[in-house]
Scaffold this active site. Structure first.
Site, mmCIF file in Angstrom:
data_model
loop_
_atom_site.group_PDB
_atom_site.id
_atom_site.type_symbol
_atom_site.label_atom_id
_atom_site.label_comp_id
_atom_site.label_asym_id
_atom_site.label_seq_id
_atom_site.Cartn_x
_atom_site.Cartn_y
_atom_site.Cartn_z
ATOM 1 N N ARG A 184 -1.641 9.010 9.412
ATOM 2 C CA ARG A 184 -1.607 7.556 9.630
ATOM 3 C C ARG A 184 -1.107 6.828 8.387
ATOM 4 N NH1 ARG A 184 -5.888 3.202 8.821
ATOM 5 N NH2 ARG A 184 -6.749 4.715 7.390
ATOM 6 N N ARG B 24 -1.420 9.869 1.655
ATOM 7 C CA ARG B 24 -2.833 10.190 1.421
ATOM 8 C C ARG B 24 -3.115 11.680 1.334
ATOM 9 N NH1 ARG B 24 -5.968 5.607 5.045
ATOM 10 N NH2 ARG B 24 -5.494 3.999 3.545
ATOM 11 N N HIS C 162 -9.349 10.479 2.932
ATOM 12 C CA HIS C 162 -8.939 9.464 1.970
ATOM 13 C C HIS C 162 -9.101 10.043 0.577
ATOM 14 C CE1 HIS C 162 -8.391 5.751 -0.148
ATOM 15 N NE2 HIS C 162 -8.065 5.160 0.981
ATOM 16 N N HIS D 204 -11.902 10.399 6.616
ATOM 17 C CA HIS D 204 -11.723 8.957 6.747
ATOM 18 C C HIS D 204 -11.287 8.507 8.133
ATOM 19 C CE1 HIS D 204 -10.979 4.949 5.334
ATOM 20 N NE2 HIS D 204 -9.677 5.015 5.515
ATOM 21 N N GLU E 287 0.858 -1.187 0.000
ATOM 22 C CA GLU E 287 0.000 0.000 0.000
ATOM 23 C C GLU E 287 0.887 1.228 0.000
ATOM 24 O OE1 GLU E 287 -2.859 -0.153 3.184
ATOM 25 O OE2 GLU E 287 -4.301 -1.240 1.960
HETATM 26 C C1 LIG Z 1 -14.207 2.469 4.749
HETATM 27 C C2 LIG Z 1 -13.069 2.248 5.682
HETATM 28 C C3 LIG Z 1 -11.982 1.482 5.303
HETATM 29 C C4 LIG Z 1 -10.914 1.283 6.174
HETATM 30 N N1 LIG Z 1 -9.886 0.456 5.802
HETATM 31 C C5 LIG Z 1 -8.906 0.182 6.701
HETATM 32 C C6 LIG Z 1 -7.886 -0.768 6.397
HETATM 33 O O1 LIG Z 1 -7.881 -1.368 5.334
HETATM 34 N N2 LIG Z 1 -6.945 -1.000 7.345
HETATM 35 C C7 LIG Z 1 -6.923 -0.358 8.550
HETATM 36 O O2 LIG Z 1 -6.034 -0.616 9.369
HETATM 37 N N3 LIG Z 1 -7.892 0.528 8.860
HETATM 38 C C8 LIG Z 1 -8.876 0.791 7.977
HETATM 39 N N4 LIG Z 1 -9.856 1.680 8.305
HETATM 40 C C9 LIG Z 1 -9.866 2.254 9.656
HETATM 41 C C10 LIG Z 1 -10.317 1.187 10.626
HETATM 42 O O3 LIG Z 1 -11.355 0.431 10.042
HETATM 43 C C11 LIG Z 1 -10.797 1.785 11.913
HETATM 44 O O4 LIG Z 1 -9.878 2.720 12.387
HETATM 45 C C12 LIG Z 1 -10.984 0.706 12.958
HETATM 46 O O5 LIG Z 1 -11.827 -0.300 12.454
HETATM 47 C C13 LIG Z 1 -11.547 1.311 14.222
HETATM 48 O O6 LIG Z 1 -11.892 0.273 15.083
HETATM 49 P P1 LIG Z 1 -12.531 0.640 16.484
HETATM 50 O O7 LIG Z 1 -12.872 -0.644 17.128
HETATM 51 O O8 LIG Z 1 -11.670 1.598 17.176
HETATM 52 O O9 LIG Z 1 -13.868 1.459 16.087
HETATM 53 P P2 LIG Z 1 -15.187 0.959 15.336
HETATM 54 O O10 LIG Z 1 -14.945 -0.248 14.552
HETATM 55 O O11 LIG Z 1 -15.754 2.124 14.623
HETATM 56 O O12 LIG Z 1 -16.151 0.595 16.541
HETATM 57 C C14 LIG Z 1 -16.636 1.583 17.424
HETATM 58 C C15 LIG Z 1 -17.714 0.974 18.282
HETATM 59 O O13 LIG Z 1 -18.073 1.857 19.329
HETATM 60 C C16 LIG Z 1 -19.493 1.934 19.424
HETATM 61 N N5 LIG Z 1 -19.831 3.208 20.058
HETATM 62 C C17 LIG Z 1 -19.462 4.452 19.683
HETATM 63 N N6 LIG Z 1 -19.929 5.365 20.556
HETATM 64 C C18 LIG Z 1 -20.615 4.689 21.516
HETATM 65 C C19 LIG Z 1 -21.327 5.047 22.671
HETATM 66 N N7 LIG Z 1 -21.469 6.329 23.058
HETATM 67 N N8 LIG Z 1 -21.911 4.086 23.417
HETATM 68 C C20 LIG Z 1 -21.823 2.788 23.049
HETATM 69 N N9 LIG Z 1 -21.153 2.370 21.947
HETATM 70 C C21 LIG Z 1 -20.554 3.315 21.197
HETATM 71 C C22 LIG Z 1 -19.943 1.780 18.001
HETATM 72 O O14 LIG Z 1 -21.304 1.463 17.924
HETATM 73 C C23 LIG Z 1 -19.001 0.675 17.532
HETATM 74 O O15 LIG Z 1 -19.469 -0.573 17.969
HETATM 75 C C24 LIG Z 1 -10.927 1.884 7.443
HETATM 76 C C25 LIG Z 1 -12.016 2.666 7.835
HETATM 77 C C26 LIG Z 1 -13.084 2.842 6.971
HETATM 78 C C27 LIG Z 1 -14.238 3.669 7.406
#
Ligand SMILES: Cc1cc2nc3c(=O)[nH]c(=O)nc-3n(C[C@H](O)[C@H](O)[C@H](O)COP(=O)(O)OP(=O)(O)OC[C@H]3O[C@@H](n4cnc5c(N)ncnc54)[C@H](O)[C@@H]3O)c2cc1C
Length: 514
Positions: free
Chosen positions: A369, A273, A227, A334, A111
């Site tokens: 990032r 990016r 992004h 993003h 990447e």
């Molecule tokens: C389209 C897209 C493509 C991506 N591709 C990549 C990739 O290829 N590689 C990579 O490393 N990263 C990628 N990323 C970034 C990566 O996906 C995210 O940074 C990562 O998944 C975040 O994980 P997380 O568990 O921190 O948050 P999330 O997966 O967003 O989970 C957050 C959780 O918190 C909950 N929540 C939020 N607020 C509250 C609240 N007040 N009370 C209760 N629950 C709450 C939500 O409902 C959810 O369950 C991508 C992101 C996107 C959007």
């Protein structure tokens, strides 16, 4: 009132992975505001980075991450990230994440800004979905207690120590309190601040707001990654066209069909990016368009359909055969690089309060990032939180290996603007996109900061999920805007047209706290 060892807010990769480890140590409750799989994790396409290839090493991964971070990474945190990556990948394989393989070996792709192929993927471009499904199945079979449709609304702190969290039962409207020894925020990002974004609806900055309100330090909020390539079709929500598409040889063209990235950056289409996002904005403006075109028609069709089945199918469903014609693309918000400040054990400045995943900022991303480091960050620091909590609760001094000093500020008092539009999610998104977006300047930022401050004063007390989320977006939006105003230079993802250079005196971090 219920008492747990661990209460974890969020059920993306950070929440679920940490919960699975916590389950071996004590009682665990996951609170999540939608269904278990409402999160950004399931949208991740490209994959997860780890230096496991023959011609790769954690040292090279380290150098690439530091280079992307543009002078503002935490050296120790990055070392931890890259060194612990291979063993965390092994954990994910043990949990059953079906990484793609070639001849029995895990398949690795390249990447942008990685100097070696080191991105593991699953289902081609459906990595996040496979991770989310695998981890949620595991959590269910491990009988981890989970409350869906519960939105965390307030962190309870007594004498500087976390006591628990209050949450809104979104179905009944009642508030309940859950006491715990360790509260772990895994609430994800805040892409919903922006009109054009790639994020799930849940990404409303809740964790940052909850932590800020409780007295935690919030850092590096001005760095929001845009992004460069999301599908740009009328009436279609921006859909990510992964970086890996350019990694596999895709090239950007302008509306006249000409390649333009070589004239903007030596790395051409594989530039960082922020560089590619700004180049698209400049080139589109120069050619009187609002988009660019990502061309993969020179690649063998089977490469596109097998490596990017999800993207291929999505575009086809919208009338676009990407093996035959270029993909119209434009940048979209993003990833939130900043967040709740933690040390390398996931600890915040409030005893018992931890943060992990996109809501946290341990300093691994700096000002920008490196692609595919965020899924990795969630598992590396999730594991470290559990290690930390099993070694005792006494907080360790935060490591001092950050690049650049830290400067503490509080949110500035602002004159309440006299004529502000009434607050609503769509008006807020327009404001942030126009004034606090890819290219920023003092006038726009000041206008946005004034409007957001007025909204913060005038918003009624929240009562349901949409009103809590709007409040959280206003506070998070203020944190992004005020930090962007303070930083009078351009660095990483933060670009100021009135201060277009990176300045040595600005190699420092902005911390915002109450
Ligand atoms: C389209 C897209 C493509 C991506 N591709 C990549 C990739 O290829 N590689 C990579 O490393 N990263 C990628 N990323 C970034 C990566 O996906 C995210 O940074 C990562 O998944 C975040 O994980 P997380 O568990 O921190 O948050 P999330 O997966 O967003 O989970 C957050 C959780 O918190 C909950 N929540 C939020 N607020 C509250 C609240 N007040 N009370 C209760 N629950 C709450 C939500 O409902 C959810 O369950 C991508 C992101 C996107 C959007």
């Amino acid at each position: 009132m219920k008492q747990y060892d661990y209460v974890i807010v969020g059920s993306g990769i950070a929440g679920l992975y940490t919960a699975l480890l916590a389950k071996k140590q004590g009682s665990v409750l996951i609170i999540t505001k939608g269904s278990i799989d409402d999160c950004n994790t399931k949208y991740a396409q490209g994959g997860i980075a780890a230096a496991i290839g023959k011609n790769d090493s954690p040292e090279t991964h380290f150098k690439d991450t530091i280079a992307a971070g543009d002078g503002l990474c935490n050296i120790e945190a990055v070392r931890i990230l890259v060194n612990e990556a291979p063993v965390r990948i092994a954990d994910l394989v043990d949990f059953g994440v079906p990484f793609d393989t070639v001849d029995g070996e895990i398949s690795l792709t390249l990447e942008a800004a990685h100097s070696a192929p080191r991105i593991l993927h699953a289902g081609g471009d459906a990595t996040g979905e496979h991770m989310e499904v695998t981890l949620s199945k595991r959590s269910r079979s491990s009988k981890i207690q989970m409350l869906e449709d519960y939105l965390a609304t307030e962190i309870m702190v007594e004498k500087g120590i976390v006591k628990g969290v209050k949450a809104l039962d979104c179905r009944t409207g009642s508030i309940e309190q859950f006491d715990c020894r360790y509260l772990i925020l895994a609430t994800g990002g805040a892409g919903q601040l922006y009109k054009f974004n790639t994020n799930s609806d849940v990404a409303t900055g809740d964790g940052v707001t909850l932590a800020f309100n409780a007295g935690a330090e919030i850092i590096d909020m001005e760095f929001f990654q845009f992004h460069p390539t999301t599908l740009h079709l009328p009436g279609v929500t921006p859909f990510l066209i992964s970086e890996a598409v350019r990694g596999e040889g895709g090239v950007l063209r302008n509306v006249d069909g000409q390649r333009f990235m070589p004239k903007y950056a030596p790395e051409a289409d594989l530039a960082p990016r922020d560089v590619v996002a700004r180049s698209i904005v400049y080139e589109a403006k120069r050619t009187g368009s609002d988009r660019a075109f990502l061309d993969v028609t020179h690649l063998p069709p089977y490469v596109i359909t097998t490596r990017f089945p999800h993207i291929y199918r999505f575009c086809l469903d919208h009338g676009l055969d990407i093996t035959k014609g270029p993909i119209p693309v434009a940048p979209a918000a993003h990833y939130m690089m900043g967040g709740i400040k933690t040390n390398s054990w996931g600890e915040t400045n409030i005893a018992g309060l931890f943060a992990v995943g996109e809501t946290a900022c341990a300093g691994v991303h700096g000002a920008n990032r490196l692609a595919s480091n965020s899924l990795l960050e969630a598992v590396v620091f999730g594991k470290r939180i559990i290690t930390r909590t099993t070694k005792g609760t006494k907080a360790e001094a935060s490591s001092n290996s950050t690049q650049g000093e830290e400067q503490r500020h509080s949110l500035s008092q602002r004159q309440v603007a006299e004529t502000v539009p009434p607050p609503s999610h769509s008006v807020l998104q327009e404001l942030l996109w126009d004034k606090v977006g890819i290219i920023r300047h003092k006038e726009g930022l000041t206008e946005a900061a004034d409007v957001l401050a007025s909204w913060q004063k005038s918003l009624p007390k929240p009562t349901d999920r949409p009103s809590y989320e709007l409040n959280n977006l206003v506070v998070t939006g203020r944190l992004v805007t005020e930090a962007a105003l303070l930083r009078e230079e351009s660095r990483g993802a933060h670009f100021r047209s009135d201060f277009p250079r990176t300045l040595p005196q600005w190699q420092r971090h902005i911390i915002l706290a109450r």
